[in-house]
Design an enzyme around this catalytic site. Sequence first.
Site, PDB file in Angstrom:
ATOM      1  N   SER A   1       1.182  -1.346  -0.093  1.00 38.61           N
ATOM      2  CA  SER A   1       0.077   0.382  -0.274  1.00 38.61           C
ATOM      3  C   SER A   1       1.138   0.603  -0.252  1.00 38.61           C
ATOM      4  O   SER A   1       1.853   1.624  -0.606  1.00 38.61           O
ATOM      5  CB  SER A   1      -1.066  -0.200   1.410  1.00 38.61           C
TER       6      SER A   1
ATOM      7  N   ASP B   1      -8.448  -5.112  -6.833  1.00 39.97           N
ATOM      8  CA  ASP B   1      -7.888  -3.418  -5.317  1.00 39.97           C
ATOM      9  C   ASP B   1      -8.659  -2.130  -6.046  1.00 39.97           C
ATOM     10  O   ASP B   1      -8.499  -1.934  -7.151  1.00 39.97           O
ATOM     11  CB  ASP B   1      -6.971  -3.799  -5.014  1.00 39.97           C
TER      12      ASP B   1
ATOM     13  N   HIS C   1      -7.047  -5.605  -2.050  1.00 37.81           N
ATOM     14  CA  HIS C   1      -5.803  -4.681  -1.321  1.00 37.81           C
ATOM     15  C   HIS C   1      -5.029  -5.530  -0.648  1.00 37.81           C
ATOM     16  O   HIS C   1      -3.748  -5.345  -0.297  1.00 37.81           O
ATOM     17  CB  HIS C   1      -6.286  -3.698  -0.542  1.00 37.81           C
TER      18      HIS C   1
END
Length: 703
Positions: free
Chosen positions: A562, A647, A679
């Site tokens: 991320s 995602d 994600h």
Amino acid sequence: MKIKSIFMTIAIGAGLLGCSTGQESKGDKPAGKQPGEVIGKASVTIQDGRMTPEALYSFGRIGDVHVSPDKSQLLYQVTYVSIKQNKTNPELFIIAADGSKKKQLTVTNTRESNPQWIENGKRIAFLSDESGSPQIWTIHPDGGGMTQISNVEGGISGFRFSPDGKKILFYKDVKVATSAADRYPDLPQASGRIVDDLMYKHWDTWVENVPHPFVADLNKNKLSNIKDLLEGEPYESPMLPFGGIEQLAWSPDGKTIAYTCRKKTGREYAVSTNSDIYFYNVETGTTTNMTEGMAGYDTNPLFSPDGRYLAWQSMERDGYEADKNRLLVMNLSTGEKAYITEHFDYNTDAFIWNADNKSLFLIACVEAKTHIFSADVQTKEVKLVTQGVHDYTSVALGDGKLIATRQSMSQPTEIYSVDIASGNATELSFENKDILEQIKMGAVEERWIPTTDGKKMLTWVVYPPDFDSTKTYPALLYCQGGPQSAVSQFWSYRWNLQMMAANGYIIVAPNRRGLPGFGQEWNEQISGDYGGQNMKDYLSAIDALAKEPFIDENRLGCTGASYGGFSVYWLAGNHNKRFKAFLAHAGIFNLEAQYLETEELWFANWDMGGPYWDKLNTVAQKTYATSPHRFVDKWDTPIMITHGELDYRILASQGMMAFNAAKLRDIPARMLIFPNENHWISQPQNGILFQREFFRWFDEWLK
């Protein structure tokens, strides 16, 4: 944004008991239905004491914990994993409050969740999908009498019984989007989605349904008079993507339901975090906004035991999802609001009322350890209750003690009894004792490292098992995501630092700028400065450790997910040949593309400063000037990219762009794409695949 060498034999336990829908089974054995192999507690033999992906996925994962009304028993959930079946399976357990008399209530192929005591402890209610969709069932504490009491179309996602047990508050999905087939009945197989506004996708789904809270009467194990609290409204409660039953609450007299809701849709929703706490009068059906005029997130309402006060978590500023999470209390007679943690410079991560109605217990991360604190409503004094190098993740009231869950980098979540006066904790559950006894965990060290602007930064260093200071080891710099998520004593099934250490790496995990637990100023510094001070903090940490004689400065790697993936991409173009290999998961590569691709635009507006086309916005222009894709001409180091195609927070195209850029520049690169992950990486076999490829990549370049 704000998530091998030895094969083991895993024996799966199975339990077979009969149970028919709507009928009661008797006895004190675990309830069950389907024949065949049931995913249960793993029996693991670890040959050399080293953590492996298979061992990691063998741990039982403790979830919700509930104290019985008489405080004598604990009800909790454990989720087991089958790598072979590529599935997980939650089961229910009871244990005495002193840790004795552990008993498994259910052994089924279905999913039992959301357990809670009802009828003053005489029965237990929970969700099960045994009938085909998640419905409310009840069971006796001895494991008998399993009975289905709801049959709600589409299933139930979470629920709470009213204090008198005569009503049930629950939430379920309702349809809010018009499909092509709805608009054009003569095109029943048309798959196109017609989109007229923003927030058409969220996290990993297209926004076609949203959760609504419902209240129903309970008569003779059946629901009736079901009422949608948001009937005809297109809003969500609890709030997506992570809100649950904690965002709904009963008043002690059962006359009021408090719920969390952001009454916005489309573009207005996409740019705002302004949610409120609403009161729904069960008798009249009227609704009142109790936090009107408060600009940021207001979530998780909880009435005091005597019903005189409401406590909740509140953020002050609209559009800032990492603002300080404050603990507020409202006097319901006067409407007066008190900011309980005003003089406490840390987030309130969770909280409960004490039985005295005058104080609360809260959980907060301070200096990368998450502990339990007490807070006085009148004096606003916050006192530390627990100590130690670990993270408390939940807290409940026991009989003169606290019942809490706790984890660390070296131990998954277990249940503890905490003495309030001394803070001493006693483990109760020992769910994973048999596996932990076989694993050699690496030492975890707390270091305070000087930063380039004269401050001190806490950095965790995790050493390989059987570490020998006379030898040299490769090291991995761990870059945290969030971006404002603490590098505390967390236990992860995706980014497990002990797993990395077990593969012969020293792990360097800095609490760089932009992380909570070190005061709000430290946490906020990152906003509008993605490529700035926090990147210098990363380099300060790895440079300090690389000077140690036991770390080979020519075998340094860097990894993260991320915002940690963004960090990897940024460092790939700005590391001055420090690193020999990179691995990024779900990272932002091109900030300009990210601004228009992500769904929660409040995040992009706050952290990036605004849209890239606003040429007069100096903060935004600085942000986009430091986008990782602008430094690809300086890439010179092997890089691996992983990403999930579901995602919608950071699209997989970001990873594909980074991979393509590396290959076009003749840089060794590898990509691992998951078509059915978001994600995170949540499916067991995908998790094992990720771990194997992770170490195959770094071993190639650092060993």
